[in-house]
Every structure is written in C-alpha cells, then in structure tokens.
Design an enzyme around this catalytic site. Structure first.
Site, mmCIF file in Angstrom:
data_model
loop_
_atom_site.group_PDB
_atom_site.id
_atom_site.type_symbol
_atom_site.label_atom_id
_atom_site.label_comp_id
_atom_site.label_asym_id
_atom_site.label_seq_id
_atom_site.Cartn_x
_atom_site.Cartn_y
_atom_site.Cartn_z
ATOM 1 N N LYS A 114 0.754 -1.205 0.018
ATOM 2 C CA LYS A 114 -0.068 -0.016 -0.030
ATOM 3 C C LYS A 114 0.874 1.143 0.115
ATOM 4 O O LYS A 114 1.955 0.956 0.580
ATOM 5 C CB LYS A 114 -0.804 -0.035 1.396
ATOM 6 C CG LYS A 114 -2.473 0.936 1.200
ATOM 7 C CD LYS A 114 -3.217 0.188 0.425
ATOM 8 C CE LYS A 114 -4.372 1.287 0.213
ATOM 9 N NZ LYS A 114 -5.668 0.545 -0.325
ATOM 10 N N ASP A 154 -7.083 4.400 -4.299
ATOM 11 C CA ASP A 154 -7.612 4.190 -3.333
ATOM 12 C C ASP A 154 -8.360 5.648 -2.830
ATOM 13 O O ASP A 154 -8.362 6.455 -3.820
ATOM 14 C CB ASP A 154 -6.639 3.961 -2.104
ATOM 15 C CG ASP A 154 -7.322 3.512 -0.698
ATOM 16 O OD1 ASP A 154 -7.940 2.464 -0.739
ATOM 17 O OD2 ASP A 154 -7.169 4.266 0.396
HETATM 18 P P1 NDP Z 1 -12.819 7.937 -2.718
HETATM 19 O O1 NDP Z 1 -11.776 8.869 -2.529
HETATM 20 O O2 NDP Z 1 -13.682 7.846 -3.914
HETATM 21 O O3 NDP Z 1 -14.051 8.175 -1.740
HETATM 22 C C1 NDP Z 1 -14.038 8.217 -0.307
HETATM 23 C C2 NDP Z 1 -15.041 8.894 0.332
HETATM 24 O O4 NDP Z 1 -15.079 8.369 1.580
HETATM 25 C C3 NDP Z 1 -15.597 10.082 0.013
HETATM 26 O O5 NDP Z 1 -16.872 10.279 -0.082
HETATM 27 C C4 NDP Z 1 -15.012 10.811 1.023
HETATM 28 O O6 NDP Z 1 -15.564 12.124 1.376
HETATM 29 C C5 NDP Z 1 -15.375 10.008 2.338
HETATM 30 N N1 NDP Z 1 -14.290 10.234 3.224
HETATM 31 C C6 NDP Z 1 -12.794 9.857 3.230
HETATM 32 N N2 NDP Z 1 -12.090 10.297 4.280
HETATM 33 C C7 NDP Z 1 -13.209 10.398 5.148
HETATM 34 C C8 NDP Z 1 -13.196 10.963 6.536
HETATM 35 N N3 NDP Z 1 -12.046 10.976 7.366
HETATM 36 N N4 NDP Z 1 -14.381 11.244 7.274
HETATM 37 C C9 NDP Z 1 -15.642 10.975 6.522
HETATM 38 N N5 NDP Z 1 -15.548 10.675 5.201
HETATM 39 C C10 NDP Z 1 -14.443 10.527 4.501
HETATM 40 O O7 NDP Z 1 -12.318 6.538 -2.237
HETATM 41 P P2 NDP Z 1 -12.968 5.130 -2.194
HETATM 42 O O8 NDP Z 1 -14.146 4.966 -2.543
HETATM 43 O O9 NDP Z 1 -11.908 4.507 -3.376
HETATM 44 O O10 NDP Z 1 -12.411 4.259 -0.793
HETATM 45 C C11 NDP Z 1 -13.390 4.270 0.122
HETATM 46 C C12 NDP Z 1 -12.885 3.186 1.057
HETATM 47 O O11 NDP Z 1 -12.836 1.954 0.553
HETATM 48 C C13 NDP Z 1 -11.516 3.504 1.652
HETATM 49 O O12 NDP Z 1 -11.394 2.678 3.018
HETATM 50 C C14 NDP Z 1 -10.542 2.262 0.760
HETATM 51 O O13 NDP Z 1 -9.401 1.938 1.394
HETATM 52 C C15 NDP Z 1 -11.620 1.215 0.550
HETATM 53 N N6 NDP Z 1 -11.348 0.523 -0.725
HETATM 54 C C16 NDP Z 1 -11.332 1.063 -1.765
HETATM 55 C C17 NDP Z 1 -11.135 0.369 -3.034
HETATM 56 C C18 NDP Z 1 -11.299 0.676 -4.325
HETATM 57 O O14 NDP Z 1 -11.227 0.085 -5.461
HETATM 58 N N7 NDP Z 1 -11.466 1.938 -4.585
HETATM 59 C C19 NDP Z 1 -10.865 -1.214 -3.038
HETATM 60 C C20 NDP Z 1 -11.030 -1.712 -1.206
HETATM 61 C C21 NDP Z 1 -11.167 -1.018 -0.683
HETATM 62 P P3 NDP Z 1 -14.416 13.463 1.086
HETATM 63 O O15 NDP Z 1 -14.686 13.237 -0.457
HETATM 64 O O16 NDP Z 1 -15.466 14.505 1.655
HETATM 65 O O17 NDP Z 1 -13.264 13.305 1.418
#
Ligand code: NDP
Length: 433
Positions: A114, A154
């Site tokens: 990662k 991510d």
């Molecule tokens: P994105 O950046 O596309 O979206 C993240 C979302 O979560 C946004 O809506 C963001 O809001 C919100 N968010 C992030 N940090 C915070 C926080 N501290 N408090 C509240 N809301 C928060 O990321 P992903 O959708 O890709 O990833 C989401 C999760 O899924 C993570 O844990 C990631 O590790 C996991 N994941 C992702 C994969 C993938 O293929 N993308 C695969 C496996 C796991 P804002 O825009 O306001 O920051």
C-alpha cells in the site's frame, strides 16, 4: 506496539487478525517455530520519500510519499495509493497489512502492499494534481514493475491520478508497461468493471450473506456511507437488486433521501463536478441534509460503511441494532471499531470485514493485469461474471473456515484464517527469506 510506536491503526489491524489465529497456531505449531507471526507483521520493505511540487501560485509545496511493500509470498506487491491529509506511516501499514490477507482471499497470485501521500487533492486544480502526481512517480517508479510492485487507486486516487502517474512512468522508463498500474482508463489498458468492482463486489458478498438467512436485497432499506468510488457503485448495485439506499455521506456531512438516492445525480455531483454532498441535497427535493447525529442514526436493514477507517463505533452500532439492522458489511477498510464489531456479533447481526467483502476491487485489478499480460480486453459481462464468482467463492471459503474452526457465521474469523494460511504456507515453503 513498542516496535512500532504511535501507529494506532496498524496495531488495531494486527490485533484483529492475530486474535483470530489462536486455533490455527494450536493446530500447526510450526508457524510459531518459524516465527511466521513476527515475520508477517514486519514489512519486507518501507519506502518514505520527499515529494516537492509547485502550486498554481508558483509556491513550492512539499509532501511526504510512502510505499510499504509488505509481503510478496503470493505474488508482486499489490495495493492502492491513498492521497489524503491524514496519511502517515501507521495508516499505510494498516492498509498494507490488511491487503496481504485480502489478496490471498481473491485466489489470485498477488502479494500485499500500500502507499500514498499526505497530499490533499480537494480544491486543487487539474494542473496541480498533475504536477504532484508527476513528482510522486519520479521517485516511486524505481520501486515498481509488473513483476515487482503494482499500485492502484484508493481514497483520493482515481482514473485522473492513475493517468498522470502512468504517463510519467512511461516517460521516465521508455516502456509501455501496462501491467505496472491498475485502474487505468479503458483506452489505454484499463479493464471494464474495474471502476464498479469494489462497490459491486461488496453488494455481491452481502447478497450471499443474506441468502444464508433466506433473505435478499429486494425491498430492503440501506445506508451506504461515503460517496466516492466504492459507495457510488455499491449504491448502484443495491438499486439494481431492488433495494432502496436512503442515505449516503462525505466528510462534510450526510444526506437522507427517502425517495432513494438518485445515483445519476450523485455521479454528476461527485465524479464530474467534484462537488460536496450538500450540492446533491440542494438539487433534489426529496433529499435532506442531516442536521444532527450521524448517518448511522437512520433506521435501515443493511448498512454498508464505504468511506474510511473507524467511521462506525460502538455507539453507532448500538443505534443501528436498536433500529433493527440485519447486516453490516464493510466496503471501506476497517470502518468499524473493535467495539462496533463486538456489538454486531453479540446481537447476531450478519457482519463481514472489509478484507473479504471489498476484495472485488483488487480482484478485478488482478483481472486487469491478466488482460494486460494477454494483450486482450474482456467484455463487461464476462468480467462481471468473473468478479461475482470470485466474491461468491470468498464468501463460501470464509463461511466454511469459520465453521471448521468452531465459529459458524463469524466472517471475521473465517476471513482472517483463510487469508493467513495460504500466505503462511508460502512463507514456510520459501525458508527464511
Ligand atoms: P474515494 O476517495 O473515492 O471516496 C472516499 C469517500 O469517503 C468520499 O466520499 C470521502 O468524502 C469519504 N471520506 C474519506 N475520508 C473521510 C473521513 N475521514 N471522514 C468522512 N468521510 C471520509 O475513495 P474510495 O471510495 O476508493 O475508498 C473508500 C474506502 O474503500 C477506503 O477505506 C478504501 O481504502 C476502501 N477501498 C477502496 C477500494 C477501491 O477499489 N477504490 C478497494 C478496497 C477498499 P470527501 O470527498 O469529503 O473526502
């Protein structure tokens, strides 16, 4: 803990896995003699580097870059890059550690890693994001390769960022090495279904869990936290299956939409305009911004936390249980605190950890690598079929392992043990390396 001071999320992730492993160690004391536990939580390599870049006003900015190459027993290091101001070594190590077991569960030949940076892409122009990505890759490229280390996206890293990084990698190395990054655009080596994969996979996994109780998504009320890549496609798939998603969020708040989230509008606001969840609420009559409490106060049958680590704590869990939640399935990595997990399990709520339920993203990245190696591209239908069958398989293996080790229905134990055994056996086969 003494060896890795101040890395709270990493300690939490290791503790959760190790707590599940007691019966495995009893059955196979060789793992202890070979110090597999000590070795598996020590990354093979950790790279920390300076990322200097110039913003649009001409001011020099300096961020910190990370890549933790955790375990390559099953294949090249594989895992995403996260760009978020909260990133520090402890976050990258927790994610890398989880990734080892998740990747093992997919059944594909990929190790765990990662990386990321404390760079905050919010509010930055495309040109700033490009300059940052180019500087980041100018150091990272020397550690990558399709047989060595293959990053993906991510939080804060999607198609745009992967494009800038792939372009810089290609320029520096003079190699069109498609298999060095996944999450690429469809015109230049990407795979159909990769964008949808994690969210769709979470829902496929949940469907299998519901089936064990003779239940299905049809007619269910659902909350999906977040509104990023994972959340958007989880919402889309739940709706295709007849469920109604009534709430989602971002880091600025949450929205309740009793008519069901309009996923087209959400994509427009989030993917195209890069706006806030309040922009969605202001453009939809049936939507209301949450004024008090949290998204977990909304009464639902199924909750899918898809935003970030430790977003759902013991109190939130108690509220969900009181409101009759039947299943909680992690789309994000480690979104539920240990107190939350304990509460769900005590209450008999179906609960699945991210390392099993969100493995569809990395699995489809593995399928992207296969297509790149074959110089081929598969259809949407075929790729989705492969994804769904991988998710079913992960579900069934976790359920069978939990049963075998005397914890029927415990997907945490099932995922940790299944993921661990394969990696541990490979490490033993390689001797002391
Ligand atoms: P994105 O950046 O596309 O979206 C993240 C979302 O979560 C946004 O809506 C963001 O809001 C919100 N968010 C992030 N940090 C915070 C926080 N501290 N408090 C509240 N809301 C928060 O990321 P992903 O959708 O890709 O990833 C989401 C999760 O899924 C993570 O844990 C990631 O590790 C996991 N994941 C992702 C994969 C993938 O293929 N993308 C695969 C496996 C796991 P804002 O825009 O306001 O920051």
């Amino acid at each position: 803990v003494a060896r890795n001071p101040g890395e709270a999320e990493f300690h939490q992730a290791v503790r959760e896995v190790f707590e599940s492993l007691e019966p495995v160690i009893k059955k196979n004391p060789g793992y202890l003699e070979d110090k597999i536990l000590e070795r598996i939580c020590e990354p093979e390599r950790q790279i920390i580097f300076r990322v200097p870049w110039v913003d649009d006003r001409g001011t020099v900015q300096v961020n910190r870059g990370f890549r933790v190459e955790f375990n390559s027993a099953l294949g090249p290091y594989k895992g995403g890059l996260r760009f978020h101001p909260s990133v520090y070594l402890g976050i990258i190590k927790f994610l890398g550690f989880e990734q080892i077991f998740k990747n093992s569960l997919t059944g594909l030949p990929i190790g765990g890693g990662k990386g990321g940076s404390d760079f905050n892409p919010h509010g930055r122009s495309d040109a700033e994001v490009m300059r940052f990505c180019q500087s980041f890759m100018t150091e990272l490229y020397r550690h990558l390769g399709e047989y060595t280390d293959v990053p993906a996206g991510d939080i804060g890293v999607g198609g745009r960022e992967i494009g800038y990084m792939f372009g810089q990698y290609k320029r520096i190395t003079n190699r069109y090495e498609s298999g060095v990054l996944t999450g690429k655009g469809l015109d230049w080596g990407g795979s159909l279904v990769r964008t949808e994969a994690t969210g769709y996979g979470v829902v496929a996994f949940t469907q299998e869990m519901l089936k064990t109780r003779g239940d299905a998504f049809d007619g269910k009320r659902v909350t999906v936290s977040g509104s990023g890549n994972v959340a958007i496609y989880a919402i889309e798939k739940v709706q295709q299956l007849g469920g109604k998603v009534v709430a989602c969020s971002d880091s600025s708040g949450y929205v309740v939409d009793e008519a069901g989230i309009d996923v087209g509008l959400l994509k427009q606001v989030k993917e195209v305009e890069r706006g806030r969840i309040a922009d969605y609420a202001s453009r939809r009559d049936s939507a209301e911004l949450g004024r008090t409490g949290s998204i977990w106060d909304v009464a639902v049958d199924v909750a899918l936390p898809c935003a970030t680590q430790n977003e759902l704590n013991g109190e939130h869990a108690a509220t969900l249980i009181r409101n009759g939640v039947k299943a909680v399935v992690e789309g994000a990595n480690m979104p539920t605190t240990p107190e939350g997990i304990h509460a769900f399990q005590e209450a008999g709520v179906l609960f699945a950890p991210g390392k099993a339920a969100n493995a569809g993203g990395v699995a489809t990245s593995g399928l992207e690598m296969q297509q790149n190696a074959m110089r081929d591209s598969w259809t949407f239908e075929y790729t989705e079929e492969r994804l769904t069958s991988i998710m079913r398989n992960i579900h069934d293996m976790c359920a069978a392992t939990a049963e075998e080790y005397g914890a029927p229905g415990d997907y945490v134990v099932g995922a940790n043990i299944t993921g661990f055994i394969k990696v541990a056996n490979a490490m033993q086969a390689f001797g002391l390396v």
